[in-house]
Design a protein around this motif. Structure first.
Motif, PDB file in Angstrom:
ATOM      1  N   LEU A   6       0.842  -1.191   0.000  1.00  0.00           N
ATOM      2  CA  LEU A   6       0.000   0.000   0.000  1.00  0.00           C
ATOM      3  C   LEU A   6       0.880   1.245   0.000  1.00  0.00           C
ATOM      4  CD1 LEU A   6      -2.544   1.759   0.454  1.00  0.00           C
ATOM      5  CD2 LEU A   6      -2.333   1.233   2.903  1.00  0.00           C
ATOM      6  N   ILE A   7       0.670   2.109  -0.995  1.00  0.00           N
ATOM      7  CA  ILE A   7       1.401   3.377  -1.059  1.00  0.00           C
ATOM      8  C   ILE A   7       0.394   4.524  -0.928  1.00  0.00           C
ATOM      9  CG2 ILE A   7       2.989   4.830  -2.353  1.00  0.00           C
ATOM     10  CD1 ILE A   7       3.860   2.407  -3.933  1.00  0.00           C
ATOM     11  N   PRO A   8       0.331   5.185   0.223  1.00  0.00           N
ATOM     12  CA  PRO A   8      -0.581   6.332   0.386  1.00  0.00           C
ATOM     13  C   PRO A   8      -0.094   7.536  -0.416  1.00  0.00           C
ATOM     14  CG  PRO A   8       0.136   5.421   2.511  1.00  0.00           C
ATOM     15  CD  PRO A   8       1.040   4.870   1.462  1.00  0.00           C
ATOM     16  N   GLY A   9      -1.034   8.299  -0.933  1.00  0.00           N
ATOM     17  CA  GLY A   9      -0.692   9.483  -1.701  1.00  0.00           C
ATOM     18  C   GLY A   9      -0.211  10.625  -0.826  1.00  0.00           C
ATOM     19  N   ALA A  10       0.472  11.555  -1.453  1.00  0.00           N
ATOM     20  CA  ALA A  10       0.917  12.791  -0.793  1.00  0.00           C
ATOM     21  C   ALA A  10       0.594  13.925  -1.747  1.00  0.00           C
ATOM     22  CB  ALA A  10       2.412  12.744  -0.473  1.00  0.00           C
ATOM     23  N   GLY A  11      -0.495  14.606  -1.487  1.00  0.00           N
ATOM     24  CA  GLY A  11      -0.973  15.623  -2.418  1.00  0.00           C
ATOM     25  C   GLY A  11      -0.032  16.811  -2.522  1.00  0.00           C
ATOM     26  N   PRO A  12       0.160  17.348  -3.725  1.00  0.00           N
ATOM     27  CA  PRO A  12       0.988  18.541  -3.891  1.00  0.00           C
ATOM     28  C   PRO A  12       0.280  19.773  -3.346  1.00  0.00           C
ATOM     29  CG  PRO A  12      -0.057  17.973  -5.968  1.00  0.00           C
ATOM     30  CD  PRO A  12      -0.395  16.868  -4.999  1.00  0.00           C
ATOM     31  N   GLY A  13       1.061  20.739  -2.946  1.00  0.00           N
ATOM     32  CA  GLY A  13       0.471  21.991  -2.468  1.00  0.00           C
ATOM     33  C   GLY A  13       0.206  22.962  -3.590  1.00  0.00           C
ATOM     34  N   ASN A  14       0.467  22.544  -4.821  1.00  0.00           N
ATOM     35  CA  ASN A  14       0.248  23.401  -5.982  1.00  0.00           C
ATOM     36  C   ASN A  14      -0.587  22.634  -6.998  1.00  0.00           C
ATOM     37  OD1 ASN A  14       2.061  21.551  -7.143  1.00  0.00           O
ATOM     38  ND2 ASN A  14       3.827  22.859  -6.689  1.00  0.00           N
ATOM     39  N   ASN A  15      -0.549  23.056  -8.247  1.00  0.00           N
ATOM     40  CA  ASN A  15      -1.374  22.419  -9.269  1.00  0.00           C
ATOM     41  C   ASN A  15      -0.645  21.320 -10.045  1.00  0.00           C
ATOM     42  OD1 ASN A  15      -3.752  23.977  -8.814  1.00  0.00           O
ATOM     43  ND2 ASN A  15      -2.804  25.710  -9.874  1.00  0.00           N
ATOM     44  N   ASP A  16       0.483  20.849  -9.529  1.00  0.00           N
ATOM     45  CA  ASP A  16       1.178  19.738 -10.173  1.00  0.00           C
ATOM     46  C   ASP A  16       0.363  18.457 -10.016  1.00  0.00           C
ATOM     47  OD1 ASP A  16       3.226  21.411 -10.825  1.00  0.00           O
ATOM     48  OD2 ASP A  16       4.545  20.795  -9.183  1.00  0.00           O
ATOM     49  N   PRO A  17       0.471  17.539 -10.971  1.00  0.00           N
ATOM     50  CA  PRO A  17      -0.280  16.282 -10.864  1.00  0.00           C
ATOM     51  C   PRO A  17       0.173  15.404  -9.700  1.00  0.00           C
ATOM     52  CG  PRO A  17       0.426  16.672 -13.121  1.00  0.00           C
ATOM     53  CD  PRO A  17       1.146  17.669 -12.268  1.00  0.00           C
TER      54      PRO A  17
END
Length: 409
Positions: free
Chosen positions: A248-259
């Protein structure tokens, strides 16, 4: 067929009343379909009440249901705000009692409903409860979920996670208030054949989510099709060759508009290395449309693209879980995928992430948050053997739908 006739006979005779005597959740169970996937995922009880003919006919003829349907249809026609359609405490209590009465008076019809409820897994938290408790708890959860949506997306208050759940518009603006008025008016004019008492409130709640572009839970569904290649591969795996069922690899959302963020890429690289070592036959990448607010990118979808295109991991070894928005639901949703896809639940799963997140998952703080937000622990026997790896045993309570988190129930 003989088995189900036997079950029905026991229900009708009053012998079969305890959850322990009912079928366990069935990974091959085929859900009944409501008109809207959001309803199916958040309020499967309502889907069953609408889609099971014997049950819906029973409710249409029920005088209590008829009276309250007239009340809610009247509210819909006269309401100036969606909040007017909430189920008040008296209504919730009245129908909590009514479900028990219907179970006693109509065991055959209600028995069919209960079979679907138990097999679906959506009510797994109450699986060990008697039928009357299961029905009551499921109804109360559904009522609270509808009330939560009606209140939150009318006032923009009361959100569990305001930074990522909130209304897409300024709710005090004339334009938004006009949109609410139009929503109520449109639904009031809608002609519904043999309406049920909860449908007016439910339709307004779903309308509010769609108005605010919060259909996240319906995107990429069904996951069996989104992950068709990997799900097909599950059937041919020799599980004895692997220590873990999945990484399982949890996501790490960007703080900008990068994918995808740098942290997300780093987690993917660690996971790809573990996959190549033969630790598990599958990688579950987990994360929905989270950061920044309103992002068009799902963390899991972008992680799979990165792993396939850049890290050259086979596409059919990667399962996308595109809905989780918190560490708690990263774990919970991975367990759901393992169960639904046919992975062996007696094997441990391995969570691959950065040191900070794994320290959090192995801490009492994570357990406390799971109890507060999910009412159970989605994983048990958590063991951290390395700075970047943590393993756990999946818990089937993870199948329980959470109507208080409508973007990822």
């Amino acid at each position: 067929m003989k088995y189900y006739l036997w079950i029905i006979a026991l229900i009708c005779s009053g012998i079969l009343t305890a959850a322990a005597q009912s079928p366990a959740p069935d990974p091959g169970y085929r859900q009944l379909n409501a008109k809207n996937i959001i309803v199916n995922r958040n309020f499967y009880l309502f889907t069953l009440l609408e889609q099971l003919p014997a049950v819906s006919d029973l409710l249409v003829k029920d005088t209590v249901q008829q009276r309250w349907n007239n009340i809610f249809r009247g509210k819909l026609r006269s309401s100036r705000t969606p909040e007017d359609l909430r189920f008040d405490d008296a209504t919730v209590a009245r129908f909590s009692t009514r479900w028990t009465q219907l179970l006693q008076q109509h065991p055959r019809e209600m028995g069919v409903l209960l079979q679907h409820m138990r097999r679906s897994g959506f009510f797994q938290l109450y699986a060990a409860s008697p039928d009357s408790t299961l029905l009551t708890k499921a109804w109360q959860d559904a009522a609270r979920g509808v009330n939560y949506i009606l209140n939150a997306y009318t006032t923009n208050k009361g959100f569990r996670y305001p930074k990522i759940d909130s209304a897409a518009f300024y709710v005090e603006s004339p334009a938004y208030k006009d949109s609410l008025t139009q929503l109520l008016s449109t639904l009031a004019r809608k002609k519904t054949r043999a309406p049920l008492f909860f449908q007016s409130s439910l339709e307004v709640a779903i309308g509010l989510l769609l108005l605010n572009k919060h259909d996240e839970c319906a995107r990429y569904m069904p996951l069996e099709e989104t992950n068709a290649g990997a799900y097909a591969k599950v059937k041919s795996v020799n599980w004895d060759k692997y220590t873990y069922s999945a990484l399982l690899i949890p996501g790490a959302g960007p703080g900008n508009n990068d994918p995808i963020s740098d942290a997300g890429k780093n987690r993917c690289r660690i996971g790809a290395e573990m996959y190549r070592k033969g630790s598990a036959p599958f990688i579950i990448v987990s994360g929905g449309h989270v950061h920044p607010f309103g992002t068009p990118y799902a963390e899991a979808v972008e992680m799979k693209k990165y792993m396939v295109d850049e890290l050259k991991v086979p596409a059919n070894a990667i399962i996308v879980e595109p809905h989780a928005r918190h560490t708690t639901t990263n774990v919970r949703n991975a367990v759901r995928i393992a169960w639904k896809s046919g992975m062996p639940l007696q094997k441990r799963m391995l969570c691959v992430s950065d040191a900070m997140q794994l320290y959090y998952v192995s801490s009492p703080v994570f357990g406390k948050r799971c109890e507060e937000e999910l009412n159970y622990q989605p994983a048990v026997d958590i063991q951290q053997a390395d700075l970047y790896y943590l393993s756990f045993m999946p818990d089937l309570q993870s199948l329980q739908a959470n109507s208080m988190d409508p973007l990822d129930p």
